[in-house]
Design an enzyme around this catalytic site. Structure first.
Site, PDB file in Angstrom:
ATOM      1  N   LYS A  49      -7.329  13.759  -6.724  1.00 50.54           N
ATOM      2  CA  LYS A  49      -6.303  14.142  -7.455  1.00 50.54           C
ATOM      3  C   LYS A  49      -5.548  15.626  -7.726  1.00 50.54           C
ATOM      4  O   LYS A  49      -4.564  15.636  -7.779  1.00 50.54           O
ATOM      5  CB  LYS A  49      -6.586  13.671  -9.058  1.00 50.54           C
ATOM      6  N   GLY A  62     -23.020  16.395 -10.533  1.00 52.65           N
ATOM      7  CA  GLY A  62     -21.727  17.263 -10.785  1.00 52.65           C
ATOM      8  C   GLY A  62     -20.974  16.611 -12.058  1.00 52.65           C
ATOM      9  O   GLY A  62     -19.720  16.993 -12.254  1.00 52.65           O
ATOM     10  N   THR A  90      -4.493  13.533 -14.259  1.00 56.20           N
ATOM     11  CA  THR A  90      -5.964  13.612 -14.958  1.00 56.20           C
ATOM     12  C   THR A  90      -6.374  15.067 -15.640  1.00 56.20           C
ATOM     13  O   THR A  90      -6.069  15.914 -14.770  1.00 56.20           O
ATOM     14  CB  THR A  90      -7.096  12.883 -14.243  1.00 56.20           C
ATOM     15  N   ASP A  91      -6.983  15.344 -16.626  1.00 58.81           N
ATOM     16  CA  ASP A  91      -7.623  16.476 -17.037  1.00 58.81           C
ATOM     17  C   ASP A  91      -8.714  16.770 -16.391  1.00 58.81           C
ATOM     18  O   ASP A  91      -9.027  18.068 -16.094  1.00 58.81           O
ATOM     19  CB  ASP A  91      -7.897  16.288 -18.375  1.00 58.81           C
ATOM     20  N   GLU A  92      -9.306  15.882 -15.340  1.00 57.99           N
ATOM     21  CA  GLU A  92     -10.487  16.175 -14.455  1.00 57.99           C
ATOM     22  C   GLU A  92     -10.279  17.389 -13.661  1.00 57.99           C
ATOM     23  O   GLU A  92     -11.102  17.803 -12.830  1.00 57.99           O
ATOM     24  CB  GLU A  92     -11.099  14.915 -14.061  1.00 57.99           C
ATOM     25  N   ASN A 131     -20.869  11.175 -25.201  1.00 55.54           N
ATOM     26  CA  ASN A 131     -20.912   9.777 -24.974  1.00 55.54           C
ATOM     27  C   ASN A 131     -22.131   9.017 -25.768  1.00 55.54           C
ATOM     28  O   ASN A 131     -21.999   7.726 -26.168  1.00 55.54           O
ATOM     29  CB  ASN A 131     -21.651   9.715 -23.388  1.00 55.54           C
ATOM     30  N   TYR A 168     -13.536  12.382  -6.503  1.00 52.67           N
ATOM     31  CA  TYR A 168     -12.232  11.940  -7.220  1.00 52.67           C
ATOM     32  C   TYR A 168     -11.302  13.018  -7.952  1.00 52.67           C
ATOM     33  O   TYR A 168     -10.056  13.032  -7.537  1.00 52.67           O
ATOM     34  CB  TYR A 168     -12.569  11.064  -8.485  1.00 52.67           C
ATOM     35  N   ASP A 205       1.021  -1.322  -0.024  1.00 47.94           N
ATOM     36  CA  ASP A 205       0.011   0.141  -0.089  1.00 47.94           C
ATOM     37  C   ASP A 205       1.045   1.365   0.140  1.00 47.94           C
ATOM     38  O   ASP A 205       1.751   1.338   0.841  1.00 47.94           O
ATOM     39  CB  ASP A 205      -0.902  -0.062   1.254  1.00 47.94           C
TER      40      ASP A 205
HETATM   41  P1  NAD Z   1      -7.191   1.711 -11.988  1.00 45.93           P
HETATM   42  O1  NAD Z   1      -8.129   1.822 -11.048  1.00 45.93           O
HETATM   43  O2  NAD Z   1      -7.495   0.812 -13.245  1.00 45.93           O
HETATM   44  O3  NAD Z   1      -5.914   1.255 -11.087  1.00 45.93           O
HETATM   45  C1  NAD Z   1      -5.322   1.566 -10.081  1.00 45.93           C
HETATM   46  C2  NAD Z   1      -4.449   0.679  -9.337  1.00 45.93           C
HETATM   47  O4  NAD Z   1      -3.896   1.216  -8.284  1.00 45.93           O
HETATM   48  C3  NAD Z   1      -4.930  -0.687  -9.218  1.00 45.93           C
HETATM   49  O5  NAD Z   1      -3.965  -1.687  -9.613  1.00 45.93           O
HETATM   50  C4  NAD Z   1      -4.903  -0.546  -7.457  1.00 45.93           C
HETATM   51  O6  NAD Z   1      -4.803  -1.921  -7.100  1.00 45.93           O
HETATM   52  C5  NAD Z   1      -3.900   0.335  -7.342  1.00 45.93           C
HETATM   53  N1  NAD Z   1      -3.865   1.034  -5.862  1.00 45.93           N
HETATM   54  C6  NAD Z   1      -5.238   1.539  -5.485  1.00 45.93           C
HETATM   55  N2  NAD Z   1      -5.069   2.201  -4.041  1.00 45.93           N
HETATM   56  C7  NAD Z   1      -3.760   1.729  -3.774  1.00 45.93           C
HETATM   57  C8  NAD Z   1      -2.924   1.754  -2.893  1.00 45.93           C
HETATM   58  N3  NAD Z   1      -3.373   2.401  -1.445  1.00 45.93           N
HETATM   59  N4  NAD Z   1      -1.749   1.532  -2.797  1.00 45.93           N
HETATM   60  C9  NAD Z   1      -0.981   0.819  -3.712  1.00 45.93           C
HETATM   61  N5  NAD Z   1      -1.820   0.635  -4.922  1.00 45.93           N
HETATM   62  C10 NAD Z   1      -3.006   1.132  -4.986  1.00 45.93           C
HETATM   63  O7  NAD Z   1      -6.798   2.926 -12.534  1.00 45.93           O
HETATM   64  P2  NAD Z   1      -6.293   3.738 -14.125  1.00 45.93           P
HETATM   65  O8  NAD Z   1      -7.380   3.813 -14.873  1.00 45.93           O
HETATM   66  O9  NAD Z   1      -5.218   2.552 -14.382  1.00 45.93           O
HETATM   67  O10 NAD Z   1      -5.370   4.784 -13.787  1.00 45.93           O
HETATM   68  C11 NAD Z   1      -3.993   4.866 -13.338  1.00 45.93           C
HETATM   69  C12 NAD Z   1      -3.863   6.260 -12.909  1.00 45.93           C
HETATM   70  O11 NAD Z   1      -4.059   7.254 -14.088  1.00 45.93           O
HETATM   71  C13 NAD Z   1      -4.717   7.209 -11.812  1.00 45.93           C
HETATM   72  O12 NAD Z   1      -3.915   7.868 -10.929  1.00 45.93           O
HETATM   73  C14 NAD Z   1      -5.533   7.894 -12.545  1.00 45.93           C
HETATM   74  O13 NAD Z   1      -6.033   8.896 -11.725  1.00 45.93           O
HETATM   75  C15 NAD Z   1      -4.648   8.318 -13.705  1.00 45.93           C
HETATM   76  N6  NAD Z   1      -5.640   8.534 -14.987  1.00 45.93           N
HETATM   77  C16 NAD Z   1      -6.324   7.764 -15.577  1.00 45.93           C
HETATM   78  C17 NAD Z   1      -7.058   7.872 -16.821  1.00 45.93           C
HETATM   79  C18 NAD Z   1      -8.144   6.862 -17.110  1.00 45.93           C
HETATM   80  O14 NAD Z   1      -8.778   7.267 -18.274  1.00 45.93           O
HETATM   81  N7  NAD Z   1      -8.216   5.863 -16.879  1.00 45.93           N
HETATM   82  C19 NAD Z   1      -6.846   9.051 -17.107  1.00 45.93           C
HETATM   83  C20 NAD Z   1      -5.924  10.101 -16.792  1.00 45.93           C
HETATM   84  C21 NAD Z   1      -5.346   9.718 -15.439  1.00 45.93           C
HETATM   85  O1  TDX Z   2     -22.504   3.609 -17.214  1.00 44.69           O
HETATM   86  C1  TDX Z   2     -22.000   4.819 -17.631  1.00 44.69           C
HETATM   87  N1  TDX Z   2     -22.604   5.554 -18.255  1.00 44.69           N
HETATM   88  C2  TDX Z   2     -22.136   6.877 -18.636  1.00 44.69           C
HETATM   89  O2  TDX Z   2     -22.960   7.628 -19.569  1.00 44.69           O
HETATM   90  C3  TDX Z   2     -20.557   5.212 -17.084  1.00 44.69           C
HETATM   91  C4  TDX Z   2     -19.736   4.247 -16.369  1.00 44.69           C
HETATM   92  C5  TDX Z   2     -20.122   6.417 -17.704  1.00 44.69           C
HETATM   93  N2  TDX Z   2     -20.952   7.318 -18.521  1.00 44.69           N
HETATM   94  C6  TDX Z   2     -20.356   8.369 -18.950  1.00 44.69           C
HETATM   95  C7  TDX Z   2     -19.842   9.572 -17.764  1.00 44.69           C
HETATM   96  C8  TDX Z   2     -18.909  10.054 -18.456  1.00 44.69           C
HETATM   97  O3  TDX Z   2     -19.269  11.396 -18.974  1.00 44.69           O
HETATM   98  O4  TDX Z   2     -19.158   8.161 -19.769  1.00 44.69           O
HETATM   99  C9  TDX Z   2     -18.350   9.135 -19.468  1.00 44.69           C
HETATM  100  C10 TDX Z   2     -17.025   8.353 -19.180  1.00 44.69           C
HETATM  101  O5  TDX Z   2     -17.146   7.957 -17.881  1.00 44.69           O
HETATM  102  P1  TDX Z   2     -16.184   7.170 -17.067  1.00 44.69           P
HETATM  103  O6  TDX Z   2     -15.633   5.728 -17.817  1.00 44.69           O
HETATM  104  O7  TDX Z   2     -16.786   6.810 -15.857  1.00 44.69           O
HETATM  105  O8  TDX Z   2     -14.878   8.001 -17.128  1.00 44.69           O
HETATM  106  P2  TDX Z   2     -14.612   9.525 -16.565  1.00 44.69           P
HETATM  107  O9  TDX Z   2     -15.790   9.754 -15.698  1.00 44.69           O
HETATM  108  O10 TDX Z   2     -14.612  10.363 -17.705  1.00 44.69           O
HETATM  109  O11 TDX Z   2     -13.294   9.177 -15.968  1.00 44.69           O
HETATM  110  C11 TDX Z   2     -12.198   8.580 -16.534  1.00 44.69           C
HETATM  111  O12 TDX Z   2     -11.296   9.598 -17.176  1.00 44.69           O
HETATM  112  C12 TDX Z   2     -10.328  10.351 -16.610  1.00 44.69           C
HETATM  113  C13 TDX Z   2     -11.438   7.850 -15.755  1.00 44.69           C
HETATM  114  O13 TDX Z   2     -12.272   7.172 -14.669  1.00 44.69           O
HETATM  115  C14 TDX Z   2     -10.568   8.775 -14.520  1.00 44.69           C
HETATM  116  O14 TDX Z   2      -9.669   7.821 -13.580  1.00 44.69           O
HETATM  117  C15 TDX Z   2      -9.675   9.778 -15.584  1.00 44.69           C
HETATM  118  O15 TDX Z   2      -8.914  10.768 -14.467  1.00 44.69           O
END
Ligand code: NAD
Ligand code: TDX
Length: 353
Positions: free
Chosen positions: A162, A292, A133-135, A257, A158, A59
């Site tokens: 971040k 939100g 993230t861009d969020e 979407n 979230y 962790d």
């Molecule tokens: P994910 O949720 O798929 O994976 C997260 C990983 O972190 C998992 O393997 C989990 O076991 C591990 N984890 C969680 N809590 C932990 C802890 N306390 N200690 C150690 N490990 C821990 O996430 P992802 O989509 O792969 O995103 C990875 C990173 O990129 C995140 O920081 C996210 O904010 C960022 N990010 C994601 C996206 C996206 O579209 N998925 C976009 C931009 C940035």
């Molecule tokens: O069931 C759904 N229906 C729906 O309309 C889900 C799960 C999502 N959505 C919409 C919400 C968002 O506008 O689709 C879009 C994408 O949703 P997610 O896949 O949950 O992504 P988002 O909320 O945009 O965030 C993702 O991108 C930025 C990642 O989860 C984040 O970790 C990353 O930082």
């Protein structure tokens, strides 16, 4: 480099680990992951047994374990991805987001600072790359794009967590001189993404004959980037990024979407036609909006293009098709990740069902 990749068993993590392990046979890649509901060792099968790869279960809030990992593996680079990553979960409860994303990042920064101080006399590049993230920028209206100058304005728990982590990373650079940088990326898609996220959820629900839940009217816009393009950007930032800087990463690939879900349905109609000639789009169901819900994200990636020479290589058309095919070919993996802790939570709390 001896690189500690946190969160290496999650979606972006496993793609990044396999990219780095294969590209850099002389580096040591140490994955540290707590294996929460989002982490899966099965996803790392392709690198298991490789000489330059080590897995540590742990962790990022555990300072003792972090110190041991930094020391034992002589870490001189961190790629920090470990996080709670799902917006909908953060709406139901933000506690784990504060613990991992804020406290965990802070604990990791302190451990890194201590390891970096000990190694300071050395000549090697020492780097802490914070993957964000861009969020954190909040939402856009119908025009414009986020630049590195856009003020942080996070709207979900979230993105607030971040943003907080990003501020600590920045503060550790300004205050302690720790060589940090942060990347802010748009929505990733591709293999190994958990089916709580939009694209895999739609693919699996469609083929399982379930509703395709679109929040609100489906007119929210996301910018989608193939995960391997993100990994290449992180590789460049790690090696060439300037300390104290942030770099936006995005695909210049905006989709509402509803259009995206429609496109996934069309691909499935072609690749895995439903019985009776029915189109998968008949399963689209509009459900109450995410509270939100940010209207639109778009990235201006000029800085990383100009400074680091990055550009996206995957077309969305091909990347999305490959992703749909990957899920259809990996239903066993999907079953596996949807069992256990994932199922317990998801079945009780799924927003939009
Ligand atoms: P994910 O949720 O798929 O994976 C997260 C990983 O972190 C998992 O393997 C989990 O076991 C591990 N984890 C969680 N809590 C932990 C802890 N306390 N200690 C150690 N490990 C821990 O996430 P992802 O989509 O792969 O995103 C990875 C990173 O990129 C995140 O920081 C996210 O904010 C960022 N990010 C994601 C996206 C996206 O579209 N998925 C976009 C931009 C940035
Ligand atoms: O069931 C759904 N229906 C729906 O309309 C889900 C799960 C999502 N959505 C919409 C919400 C968002 O506008 O689709 C879009 C994408 O949703 P997610 O896949 O949950 O992504 P988002 O909320 O945009 O965030 C993702 O991108 C930025 C990642 O989860 C984040 O970790 C990353 O930082």
């Amino acid at each position: 480099m001896n690189i500690l990749i946190t969160g290496g068993a999650g979606f972006i993590g496993v793609n990044l680990v396999s990219y780095m392990v294969n590209k850099y046979p002389d580096y040591k890649i140490v994955v540290l992951d707590a294996l929460t509901y989002a982490g899966n060792l099965q996803s790392l099968k392709s690198v298991e047994g490789k000489a330059n790869y080590t897995f540590v279960k742990g962790d990022i809030c555990d300072r003792t374990l972090l110190d041991k990992a930094f020391n034992e593996h002589q870490i001189n680079a961190v790629m920090h991805l470990a996080a709670e990553s799902h917006v909908d979960r953060s709406i139901l409860s933000a506690e784990e987001f504060l613990r991992t994303n804020v406290m965990g990042t802070y604990t990791l920064l302190e451990a890194a600072r201590s390891a970096w101080k000990d190694a300071e006399a050395g000549t090697k590049r020492w780097v802490f790359l914070n993957v964000s993230t861009d969020e954190v920028y909040g939402t856009l209206g119908s025009t414009g794009a986020f630049t590195e100058q856009t003020p942080y304005s996070p709207n979900s728990p979230y993105s607030a967590s971040k943003a907080s982590a990003d501020h600590f990373v920045r503060a550790f650079y300004e205050t302690h001189g720790l060589p940090t940088l942060t990347t802010n990326c748009s929505n990733n898609y591709g293999p190994f993404q958990l089916p709580e996220k939009l694209i895999p959820l739609m693919i699996l629900n469609a083929t399982e004959g379930k509703a395709l839940p679109v929040y609100g009217k489906g007119d929210n816009v996301r910018d989608w980037l193939y995960v391997e393009d993100h990994c290449r950007a992180l590789d460049l930032a790690l090696h060439k990024g300037r300390f104290g800087q942030t770099y936006n990463i995005g695909g210049e690939n905006e989709w509402t979407n509803i259009k995206l879900v429609g496109r996934i349905c069309e691909l499935l109609d072609e690749l895995r036609p439903a019985a009776g000639g029915r189109g998968y789009d008949s399963q689209i169901t509009f459900v109450p909006d995410r509270p939100g819900h940010d209207l639109r994200y778009a990235i201006d990636a000029t800085k990383i293009k100009d400074e680091l020479g990055w550009h996206a290589q995957h077309s969305f058309e091909q990347g999305l098709k490959d992703t749909v095919l990957w899920y259809l070919d990996n239903l066993g993996w999907c079953e596996d990740v949807r069992s256990g802790a994932y199922a317990e939570y998801y079945d009780k709390n799924y927003i939009g069902r």
